[in-house]
Design a protein around this motif. Structure first.
Motif, short mmCIF file in Angstrom:
data_model
loop_
_atom_site.label_atom_id
_atom_site.label_comp_id
_atom_site.label_asym_id
_atom_site.label_seq_id
_atom_site.Cartn_x
_atom_site.Cartn_y
_atom_site.Cartn_z
N MET A 52 0.77 -1.16 0.16
CA MET A 52 -0.04 0.15 0.09
C MET A 52 0.94 1.18 0.05
SD MET A 52 -2.92 -1.24 2.63
CE MET A 52 -1.79 -1.18 4.13
N ASN A 53 0.81 1.94 -1.01
CA ASN A 53 1.54 3.39 -1.22
C ASN A 53 0.70 4.36 -1.36
OD1 ASN A 53 3.96 1.74 -1.37
ND2 ASN A 53 3.77 1.60 -3.50
N SER A 54 1.36 5.54 -1.22
CA SER A 54 0.31 6.77 -1.28
C SER A 54 -0.85 6.83 -0.24
CB SER A 54 0.10 7.12 -2.62
OG SER A 54 1.16 7.31 -3.33
N LEU A 55 -0.65 6.26 0.99
CA LEU A 55 -1.75 6.20 1.81
C LEU A 55 -2.26 7.33 2.20
CD1 LEU A 55 -0.20 3.26 3.90
CD2 LEU A 55 -2.57 3.02 2.68
N LYS A 56 -3.87 7.29 2.25
CA LYS A 56 -4.73 8.35 2.69
C LYS A 56 -5.27 8.15 3.85
CE LYS A 56 -5.65 9.10 -2.31
NZ LYS A 56 -6.86 9.26 -3.40
N PRO A 57 -5.99 9.15 4.57
CA PRO A 57 -6.73 8.90 5.87
C PRO A 57 -7.91 7.99 5.53
CG PRO A 57 -5.77 11.08 5.77
CD PRO A 57 -5.54 10.44 4.43
N GLU A 58 -8.53 8.07 4.38
CA GLU A 58 -9.72 7.29 4.13
C GLU A 58 -9.31 6.00 4.04
OE1 GLU A 58 -8.60 10.22 2.74
OE2 GLU A 58 -9.17 10.11 0.49
N ASP A 59 -8.18 5.56 4.05
CA ASP A 59 -7.64 4.22 3.91
C ASP A 59 -7.66 3.45 5.22
OD1 ASP A 59 -5.36 4.98 1.38
OD2 ASP A 59 -7.17 3.91 0.98
N THR A 60 -7.83 4.08 6.14
CA THR A 60 -7.96 3.79 7.58
C THR A 60 -9.29 2.77 7.82
OG1 THR A 60 -7.09 5.73 8.48
CG2 THR A 60 -8.43 4.45 10.03
N ALA A 61 -8.78 1.52 8.25
CA ALA A 61 -9.85 0.50 8.49
C ALA A 61 -9.21 -0.87 9.02
CB ALA A 61 -10.36 0.24 6.99
#
Length: 121
Positions: free
Chosen positions: A82-91
């Protein structure tokens, strides 16, 4: 007894990277599809990425170009880079695999217990 055990979750800043791993263990005659799902608080579990035994992949639109799924059939392991992670990837990220638990049994879906990924802004 077949088990899927995930590892690699954690806390990362936005823009960072993480690599998840999931190993299947136990009595296994064969594994077809393996994949990753995720579930954020208040949301339904959703498919992130899936890979067939032959290496064909598909991804959720929200992660295309940022996440890469791969597998090592010799280790019964699937990975999610997982690259360029965003806050919306939180799970919580869950591993899934369709496994035949012995030659006299039908294949069925197995799930890991999940690993938490938190992306801070």
């Amino acid at each position: 007894q077949v088990q899927l055990v995930e590892s690699g979750g954690g806390l990362v800043q936005a823009g960072g990277s993480l690599r998840l791993s999931c190993e299947a263990s136990g009595t296994i005659a064969g594994i077809s599809n393996m994949g990753w799902y995720r579930q954020a608080p208040g949301n339904q579990r959703e498919l992130v990425a899936r890979i067939s035994s032959g290496g064909s992949t598909n991804y959720a639109d929200s992660v295309k170009g940022r996440f890469t799924i791969s597998r090592d059939n010799t280790k019964n392991t699937v990975y999610l880079q997982m690259n360029s992670l965003k806050p919306e990837d939180t799970a919580v990220y869950y591993c899934n695999a369709r496994i035949q638990p012995g030659i006299y049994y039908d294949a069925m879906d197995y799930w890991g217990k999940g690993t938490l990924v938190t992306v801070s802004s």
